[in-house]
Design a protein around this motif. Structure first.
Motif, PDB file in Angstrom:
ATOM      1  N   PHE A 136      -2.838   3.303  -0.081  1.00  0.00           N
ATOM      2  CA  PHE A 136      -2.322   1.961   0.190  1.00  0.00           C
ATOM      3  C   PHE A 136      -2.765   0.980  -0.895  1.00  0.00           C
ATOM      4  N   LEU A 137      -4.048   1.035  -1.275  1.00  0.00           N
ATOM      5  CA  LEU A 137      -4.584   0.122  -2.283  1.00  0.00           C
ATOM      6  C   LEU A 137      -3.983   0.386  -3.661  1.00  0.00           C
ATOM      7  N   LEU A 138      -3.826   1.647  -4.031  1.00  0.00           N
ATOM      8  CA  LEU A 138      -3.270   1.975  -5.342  1.00  0.00           C
ATOM      9  C   LEU A 138      -1.805   1.549  -5.445  1.00  0.00           C
ATOM     10  N   LEU A 139      -1.044   1.762  -4.388  1.00  0.00           N
ATOM     11  CA  LEU A 139       0.347   1.318  -4.390  1.00  0.00           C
ATOM     12  C   LEU A 139       0.447  -0.201  -4.463  1.00  0.00           C
ATOM     13  N   THR A 140      -0.493  -0.880  -3.808  1.00  0.00           N
ATOM     14  CA  THR A 140      -0.512  -2.340  -3.858  1.00  0.00           C
ATOM     15  C   THR A 140      -0.771  -2.838  -5.274  1.00  0.00           C
ATOM     16  N   ALA A 141      -1.728  -2.207  -5.974  1.00  0.00           N
ATOM     17  CA  ALA A 141      -2.032  -2.607  -7.353  1.00  0.00           C
ATOM     18  C   ALA A 141      -0.821  -2.404  -8.259  1.00  0.00           C
ATOM     19  N   GLY A 142      -0.176  -1.245  -8.152  1.00  0.00           N
ATOM     20  CA  GLY A 142       1.015  -1.002  -8.954  1.00  0.00           C
ATOM     21  C   GLY A 142       2.151  -1.954  -8.611  1.00  0.00           C
ATOM     22  N   GLY A 143       2.300  -2.243  -7.317  1.00  0.00           N
ATOM     23  CA  GLY A 143       3.338  -3.181  -6.894  1.00  0.00           C
ATOM     24  C   GLY A 143       3.107  -4.580  -7.416  1.00  0.00           C
ATOM     25  N   GLU A 144       1.845  -5.001  -7.452  1.00  0.00           N
ATOM     26  CA  GLU A 144       1.552  -6.330  -7.991  1.00  0.00           C
ATOM     27  C   GLU A 144       1.891  -6.400  -9.478  1.00  0.00           C
ATOM     28  N   GLY A 145       1.670  -5.279 -10.189  1.00  0.00           N
ATOM     29  CA  GLY A 145       2.069  -5.245 -11.600  1.00  0.00           C
ATOM     30  C   GLY A 145       3.570  -5.461 -11.766  1.00  0.00           C
TER      31      GLY A 145
END
Length: 414
Positions: free
Chosen positions: A297-306
């Motif tokens: 969940f956290l990794l997808l959030t970081a990529g999504g924010e990019g």
């Protein structure tokens, strides 16, 4: 500990949580306290830019603030040894109220030079360290572990709602009378948060304190321990994410001043949308409660924010589109912070809570301070578009690199 013990079932837990008198007062205090902080966050960045026209000073303000927050690891042992966490939080809100009022009054005069502004920011940040550490450790003292996601979701959505309220009010006040009125109102909200904590009862904690250095060492030993050192990997991920996470408040000021004609109003709008996103993100986290897939969940959030920052960089001066994108960025930021907080609350032994929060934040806060200063200094050289694209690429690299190099973060669950 609690007035009522929650039973199984989400609706029942929610009802029982609201029946918990201590949680209701804690929720009220968090509501007004976060509203006040949102006023401050909007006002102090614009105050720095308005007084000097310097993004470097605005970056220095954020860098000093985040840097002092990083030093909260020195506060953790002091809070953990306190017999009454409520008293620590009350004194913290009182100190913030006094300093905020002083800054608001001085901001109306020529006496507020850049060094004086930085001194007040430093003072407010130091006192905030005590308040933040104490309130984080208070919640597990009044709410059982199986209700922590729900409790944090409620307080987080409240935080998002009152950050939205605070940002909106701050935006209006900046347009009408400048940032000084928002800072004075921040002082008043700190008083209200203090008053709301007065009826809360947690009782004194048992056991005498150990020597400060021994408690400090015990906190770091816990952070660095465990098979594969998972908390240390979480802290490393937080540092990498933190380097960029301090950028949005500064980026919206740069965006408003460089790309739109009515910059104070646009800055207020974007700051409000950033806060609205925080509300949505907190609600989404509470609804999904991704306990078993937290790392993914956290990794997808970081990529999504990019992806979102990349979209901001290429959107152009289309107010509605850019405002919506800043709201989505705010949602991503809220998800990261709330998810890590819940994980630490749920997995950390109670005597080490304060130190674990602050020691973990040392890495993130130091990186945020460095990032804010660097981003502020780079703003004039790179321009808004190039700077934002560079930060977006950094988030893509973070998500991919963490998935490969930090397996404990990828598998994070509880």
């Amino acid at each position: 500990m609690n007035d009522d013990s929650p039973t199984v079932g989400a609706p029942t837990r929610r009802r029982d949580l609201w029946r918990n008198r201590s949680f209701r007062w804690f929720f009220a205090s968090e509501f007004v306290g976060n509203t006040g902080y949102a006023l401050y966050a909007v006002a102090v960045v614009w105050l720095a830019v308005e007084r000097t026209g310097s993004y470097a000073l605005a970056g220095a303000v954020l860098g000093l603030e985040f840097g002092i927050y990083a030093l909260s690891f020195l506060i953790g042992p002091l809070v953990d040894r306190a017999r009454n966490l409520r008293q620590v939080a009350i004194l913290g809100y009182a100190g913030q109220a006094l300093l905020a009022t002083g800054l608001g009054l001085l901001s109306r005069t020529d006496a507020l030079t850049p060094p004086v502004l930085l001194a007040f920011v430093a003072g407010l940040s130091i006192v905030w360290d005590f308040t933040w550490t104490a309130t984080n450790a208070l919640l597990p003292a009044i709410v059982p572990g199986d209700s922590l996601f729900l409790a944090n979701g409620l307080t987080g959505s409240s935080g998002g709602g009152n950050q939205l309220l605070g940002a909106a009010v701050g935006a209006v006040l900046i347009g009408l009378s400048g940032p000084s009125t928002a800072l004075l109102l921040y002082g008043a909200f700190n008083v209200a948060a203090l008053v709301a904590l007065l009826p809360l009862h947690t009782g004194d904690r048992v056991g005498g304190p150990q020597p400060f250095l021994r408690e400090l060492a015990a906190g770091w030993k816990y952070l660095a321990g465990g098979p594969g050192r998972p908390l240390l990997q979480v802290a490393a991920f937080g540092a990498l994410q933190g380097f960029i996470s301090g950028a949005p408040p500064l980026l919206i000021a740069i965006d408003a001043r460089s790309g739109f004609p009515d910059s104070p109003a646009i800055y207020g709008l974007f700051a409000t949308m950033l806060a609205l996103g925080g509300l949505v993100g907190s609600l989404a986290l509470a609804a999904s409660a991704p306990r078993q897939r937290l790392g993914t969940f956290l990794l997808l959030t970081a990529g999504g924010e990019g992806l979102l920052l990349l979209a901001v960089a290429i959107a152009g001066p289309i107010t509605v589109v850019v405002a919506g994108l800043w709201a989505a960025v705010g949602a991503a930021e809220a998800v990261y912070f709330s998810a890590i907080l819940v994980y630490l609350q749920a997995t950390t032994p109670t005597p080490l809570l304060g130190r674990t929060f602050t020691n973990t934040y040392f890495f993130r806060g130091t990186a945020r301070a460095t990032g804010a200063v660097g981003i502020g200094a780079a703003a004039l050289a790179l321009g808004f578009g190039s700077l934002t694209i560079a930060l977006a690429l950094g988030l893509f690299g973070l998500a991919a690199g963490t998935a490969l190099a930090l397996p404990a973060v990828r598998r994070l669950a509880f």
